[in-house]
Design an enzyme around this catalytic site. Structure first.
Site, mmCIF file in Angstrom:
data_model
loop_
_atom_site.group_PDB
_atom_site.id
_atom_site.type_symbol
_atom_site.label_atom_id
_atom_site.label_comp_id
_atom_site.label_asym_id
_atom_site.label_seq_id
_atom_site.Cartn_x
_atom_site.Cartn_y
_atom_site.Cartn_z
ATOM 1 N N SER A 135 0.849 -1.186 0.000
ATOM 2 C CA SER A 135 0.000 0.000 0.000
ATOM 3 C C SER A 135 0.885 1.236 0.000
ATOM 4 O O SER A 135 1.760 1.382 0.859
ATOM 5 C CB SER A 135 -0.911 -0.012 1.237
ATOM 6 O OG SER A 135 -1.726 1.136 1.275
ATOM 7 N N LYS A 161 -1.294 -0.922 -4.253
ATOM 8 C CA LYS A 161 -2.493 -0.135 -3.945
ATOM 9 C C LYS A 161 -2.087 1.311 -3.706
ATOM 10 O O LYS A 161 -1.154 1.580 -2.946
ATOM 11 C CB LYS A 161 -3.207 -0.680 -2.704
ATOM 12 C CG LYS A 161 -4.478 0.099 -2.362
ATOM 13 C CD LYS A 161 -5.254 -0.554 -1.232
ATOM 14 C CE LYS A 161 -4.732 -0.155 0.116
ATOM 15 N NZ LYS A 161 -5.600 -0.662 1.218
ATOM 16 N N LYS A 163 -3.185 5.061 -2.365
ATOM 17 C CA LYS A 163 -4.127 5.879 -1.612
ATOM 18 C C LYS A 163 -4.501 7.103 -2.445
ATOM 19 O O LYS A 163 -3.629 7.715 -3.094
ATOM 20 C CB LYS A 163 -3.510 6.325 -0.287
ATOM 21 C CG LYS A 163 -3.219 5.186 0.684
ATOM 22 C CD LYS A 163 -4.495 4.588 1.253
ATOM 23 C CE LYS A 163 -4.191 3.582 2.345
ATOM 24 N NZ LYS A 163 -5.409 3.040 2.978
ATOM 25 N N ASP A 188 -7.448 3.168 -3.108
ATOM 26 C CA ASP A 188 -8.173 3.187 -1.838
ATOM 27 C C ASP A 188 -8.428 4.629 -1.432
ATOM 28 O O ASP A 188 -7.493 5.405 -1.249
ATOM 29 C CB ASP A 188 -7.352 2.459 -0.772
ATOM 30 C CG ASP A 188 -8.051 2.399 0.576
ATOM 31 O OD1 ASP A 188 -9.249 2.743 0.646
ATOM 32 O OD2 ASP A 188 -7.404 1.992 1.559
ATOM 33 N N GLU A 213 -11.396 0.918 -3.667
ATOM 34 C CA GLU A 213 -11.746 0.571 -2.292
ATOM 35 C C GLU A 213 -12.361 1.751 -1.548
ATOM 36 O O GLU A 213 -11.821 2.855 -1.549
ATOM 37 C CB GLU A 213 -10.484 0.089 -1.562
ATOM 38 C CG GLU A 213 -10.740 -0.460 -0.171
ATOM 39 C CD GLU A 213 -9.463 -0.926 0.493
ATOM 40 O OE1 GLU A 213 -9.523 -1.299 1.675
ATOM 41 O OE2 GLU A 213 -8.401 -0.921 -0.172
ATOM 42 N N ASP A 238 -14.504 -1.661 2.738
ATOM 43 C CA ASP A 238 -13.606 -1.853 3.875
ATOM 44 C C ASP A 238 -14.315 -1.343 5.124
ATOM 45 O O ASP A 238 -14.972 -2.095 5.840
ATOM 46 C CB ASP A 238 -12.301 -1.094 3.611
ATOM 47 C CG ASP A 238 -11.323 -1.127 4.776
ATOM 48 O OD1 ASP A 238 -11.635 -1.732 5.810
ATOM 49 O OD2 ASP A 238 -10.226 -0.537 4.660
ATOM 50 N N LYS A 262 -10.573 -7.164 7.691
ATOM 51 C CA LYS A 262 -9.585 -6.842 8.713
ATOM 52 C C LYS A 262 -10.133 -7.333 10.050
ATOM 53 O O LYS A 262 -11.206 -6.881 10.472
ATOM 54 C CB LYS A 262 -9.330 -5.328 8.789
ATOM 55 C CG LYS A 262 -8.704 -4.723 7.541
ATOM 56 C CD LYS A 262 -8.586 -3.220 7.681
ATOM 57 C CE LYS A 262 -7.969 -2.602 6.421
ATOM 58 N NZ LYS A 262 -7.967 -1.125 6.488
ATOM 59 N N GLY A 290 -4.606 -4.313 5.851
ATOM 60 C CA GLY A 290 -3.594 -4.118 6.881
ATOM 61 C C GLY A 290 -3.831 -2.847 7.676
ATOM 62 O O GLY A 290 -4.445 -1.900 7.189
#
Length: 371
Positions: A135, A161, A163, A188, A213, A238, A262, A290
């Site tokens: 990430s 991934k 952000k 995400d 996400e 998520d 998660k 994570g």
């Protein structure tokens, strides 16, 4: 199995670099380590609540309060045969899933040690190693982002991934996609968009992403349903999935095509397993997210991600992705092929580096009997 004493350690651990999301920037990660004594055994768990209420309303301080004043006194000296029984014992505590997950993890570790079985064996995991990705936080500019991604690819990661947040989305993702045309790539948003502002993300449909996400608010399944109907790219939920019930509702209303699991967010490994089972039966892929875990939580995540429905690479990453020094003696390393081995020793399969634990502890307390 009876727990006679629990020690809580409030940790503050320096990250190797600043990690920036739509919530803000983090340089030092906080969490709570739980150490429980039961019939000659010592078990560990990690509560992943951080310092600030960004990702969740829970913080390390609120979890400390709820664990020490309510949850732990409730279960001290009670006979618990299975970790899942904890959920019934603390069901009267509304919310606080990260605190519950940390305490439940202790029971899984103790049970595994008492039976001589790994967490993976106890939950029925099948993969000896699990595929993982990395990430990447928001960078200062597109060029830096491309360089950072290239660095992780050179380390062996094969899924990335990114952000994103309003104003820092399509152009950045496009820059990475143009540079790495065959890279498995996802983004995400961490709930940074509204249904209206998310229209700016429609060009992402042309970039062959694995998923988008959590673009919208954590409490808004309905608007995610509306958004998914207008996206070819799968939406992954998520923050919106806080329980098995939420997962069922999301699938029934077609609010997403992928779910991130998660353990901390959903209240424990037992709840994560139940969500996995629901999605597996429904043909919906899941993957393990994570929370910048220490080796304690990382070990638990690896075991969880070895279940057969985890078809997408997780955000577990190697130890050295975030920490120069961890509190476990075990360092999880990236294998060729972008995977990490699942621990096979009894329980979580980790041991604590007491010198590092002492270094990173900012306060601790011990609860040895019910209040």
């Amino acid at each position: 199995m009876k727990i006679f004493k629990v020690t809580l350690y409030h940790l503050r651990m320096p990250l190797k670099g600043v990690f920036t999301t739509s919530f803000g920037s983090t340089l030092d990660r906080e969490c709570i380590l739980l150490e429980a004594h039961s019939e000659g055994l010592v078990g560990y768990g990690e509560c992943v609540a951080d310092r600030d209420p960004g990702y969740s309303y829970e913080t390390a301080n609120t979890a400390w309060h709820v664990l020490s004043d309510f949850m732990i006194p409730e279960i001290i000296s009670k006979n618990l045969e299975k970790p899942e029984e904890l959920q019934d014992e603390i069901a009267h505590v509304r919310g606080h899933p990260m605190a519950k997950a940390g305490l439940e993890m202790v029971l899984w570790d103790l049970l595994g040690k008492s039976e001589g079985r790994s967490l993976q064996a106890m939950i029925g995991g099948t993969f000896e190693s699990v595929r993982v990705g990395v990430s990447v936080g928001i960078q200062k500019d597109q060029s830096t982002l491309v360089d950072v991604v290239e660095g992780y690819l050179n380390q062996g990661y094969q899924r990335v991934k990114l952000k994103i947040m309003p104003g820092r989305d399509v152009l950045e993702v496009n820059a990475v996609r143009n540079t790495f045309q065959d890279l498995p790539l996802q983004v995400d948003a961490n709930s940074a968009y509204s249904l209206d502002s998310a229209k700016a993300l429609f060009p992402l449909d042309d970039l062959n992403l694995l998923m988008i996400e959590q673009p919208l608010a954590e409490d808004d399944l309905w608007d995610h349903r509306q958004l998914q109907r207008n996206f070819l790219t799968p939406i992954c939920l998520d923050e919106s999935i806080g329980s098995v019930r939420h997962a069922r509702q999301a699938l029934e209303m077609e609010a997403c095509k992928v779910i991130n699991i998660k353990p901390g967010r959903v209240g424990g490994l037992s709840q994560g397993i139940a969500i996995h089972d629901l999605c597996y039966e429904s043909g919906i892929p899941v993957w393990c997210g994570g929370m910048l875990e220490t080796g304690v939580g990382r070990a638990a995540n690896l075991a969880l991600a070895s279940l057969p429905g985890f078809l997408l690479p997780g955000d577990i990453s190697a130890t050295d992705r975030y920490y120069a020094e961890d509190i476990t003696n075990e360092n999880f390393r990236l294998n060729p092929g972008s995977s990490i081995d699942v621990p096979q020793a009894p329980g979580l399969g980790i041991t604590i580096n007491n010198q590092a634990l002492e270094k990173f502890t900012i306060k601790k307390t011990t609860i040895s009997k019910a209040a």
